[in-house]
Write a protein that holds these residues in place. Structure first.
Motif, short mmCIF file in Angstrom:
data_model
loop_
_atom_site.label_atom_id
_atom_site.label_comp_id
_atom_site.label_asym_id
_atom_site.label_seq_id
_atom_site.Cartn_x
_atom_site.Cartn_y
_atom_site.Cartn_z
N MET A 1 7.36 8.72 -0.11
CA MET A 1 6.99 7.39 -0.56
C MET A 1 6.96 7.37 -2.09
SD MET A 1 3.41 5.29 -0.08
CE MET A 1 3.47 5.44 1.71
N LYS A 2 7.64 6.40 -2.67
CA LYS A 2 7.65 6.25 -4.12
C LYS A 2 7.49 4.78 -4.49
CE LYS A 2 10.62 10.22 -5.21
NZ LYS A 2 11.85 10.67 -5.92
N TRP A 3 6.72 4.52 -5.52
CA TRP A 3 6.65 3.16 -6.04
C TRP A 3 6.17 3.16 -7.49
CZ3 TRP A 3 1.58 2.58 -7.32
CH2 TRP A 3 0.59 3.07 -6.47
N GLN A 4 6.41 2.05 -8.15
CA GLN A 4 5.93 1.83 -9.51
C GLN A 4 5.01 0.62 -9.50
OE1 GLN A 4 8.97 1.54 -12.50
NE2 GLN A 4 10.00 3.43 -11.88
N ASP A 5 3.99 0.66 -10.34
CA ASP A 5 3.04 -0.43 -10.37
C ASP A 5 2.21 -0.32 -11.65
OD1 ASP A 5 1.62 -2.68 -9.59
OD2 ASP A 5 1.06 -1.87 -7.62
N ASN A 62 4.06 11.70 2.44
CA ASN A 62 3.87 10.75 3.53
C ASN A 62 2.52 10.06 3.34
OD1 ASN A 62 1.76 12.35 4.98
ND2 ASN A 62 3.48 13.78 5.26
N GLU A 63 2.22 9.09 4.19
CA GLU A 63 1.01 8.30 4.04
C GLU A 63 -0.26 9.11 4.25
OE1 GLU A 63 1.25 4.93 6.56
OE2 GLU A 63 2.90 3.99 5.45
N ASN A 64 -0.16 10.26 4.91
CA ASN A 64 -1.34 11.06 5.23
C ASN A 64 -1.70 12.07 4.15
OD1 ASN A 64 -1.66 9.81 7.79
ND2 ASN A 64 -0.05 11.14 8.63
N ASN A 65 -0.80 12.29 3.20
CA ASN A 65 -1.05 13.24 2.12
C ASN A 65 -1.36 12.51 0.82
OD1 ASN A 65 -0.52 15.33 3.84
ND2 ASN A 65 1.55 15.73 3.09
N ILE A 66 -2.27 13.08 0.04
CA ILE A 66 -2.56 12.50 -1.26
C ILE A 66 -1.34 12.68 -2.16
CG2 ILE A 66 -3.60 14.62 -2.16
CD1 ILE A 66 -5.55 12.81 -3.72
N GLY A 67 -0.98 11.62 -2.87
CA GLY A 67 0.20 11.67 -3.73
C GLY A 67 -0.18 12.03 -5.16
N ASN A 68 0.79 11.87 -6.04
CA ASN A 68 0.52 12.14 -7.45
C ASN A 68 1.07 11.01 -8.31
OD1 ASN A 68 3.32 13.08 -8.70
ND2 ASN A 68 3.16 14.05 -6.67
#
Length: 227
Positions: A1-5, A62-68
């Protein structure tokens, strides 16, 4: 999962020697938690300040892991008020409310833009009335609305409209909590209104787990009492 905000930094805690776990209230992805690697570097740590608006690149497996997060400053906001203890305390308290009472990943642009409004109003000279109304509007956005008109009786004393709490003829409610256009506001009105909104917060919204909010609001109440 990748996004900018873009998002307001609402929490920052050390993860290891060089990294931190951060929470942001973002425009399009709600409250989001992630790791900032290299947060101790001079380039980054100088703008990782609660309340600052940050441009975010978020990545997770994935949605279950903390991202960075990879971060860049969008707007320096809080540092403007480092020399103003009152306004700085308002920012800290407000971010505590947003952090503790919003749900992870729940989309809510209204709260994001309401934080925009916070920084707009505290930039003004006469801002305390607007801050109290801002706080009550935030409570409403979080699902906790109080309609003061249902709790007061209206009286006309010496040509002046007075609102008193029903069943308590000694308890006056500041007019501006009923009539938002009221301009004749004393410091006692401001202090009283902040105490009233605080009573509503503690009795109707908070629980024993919200100690950070209670502490930051009590610190702010001390400053209100010095008006």
């Amino acid at each position: 999962m990748k996004w900018q905000d873009k998002g307001y930094l609402i929490s920052l805690n050390k993860y290891n020697e060089n990294s931190s776990i951060a929470q942001f209230l973002t425009k399009n992805h709600g409250k989001t938690t992630g790791i900032i690697f290299g947060s101790s570097s001079k380039k980054i740590k100088n703008y990782l300040i609660i309340g600052n608006k940050i441009h975010l690149n978020y990545t997770s497996k994935n949605e279950n892991n903390i991202g960075n997060f990879k971060v860049e400053i969008d707007k320096f906001l809080t540092p403007i008020y480092f020399d103003d203890r009152f306004k700085l305390s308002c920012i800290i308290y407000s971010m505590d409310i947003v952090r503790n009472l919003t749900v992870d990943g729940q989309f809510n642009q209204n709260i994001y833009f309401h934080i925009d409004n916070l920084f707009n109003l505290i930039s003004k000279e006469n801002w305390l009335k607007d801050f109290i109304l801002w706080e009550l509007t935030l409570f409403k956005m979080l699902g906790y609305e109080v309609n003061f008109q249902t709790y007061v009786d209206k009286e006309l004393i010496n040509g002046k409209v007075i609102y008193k709490l029903k069943g308590d003829n000694k308890k006056e409610i500041p007019n501006f909590l009923i009539n938002k256009n009221e301009n004749k506001i004393s410091n006692n009105d401001i202090i009283s209104a902040f105490k009233i909104s605080g009573d509503f917060l503690e009795k109707s919204i908070l629980n024993a787990e919200n100690l950070e909010i209670i502490k930051s609001r009590n610190n702010l109440m001390l400053l209100f009492n010095k008006l």
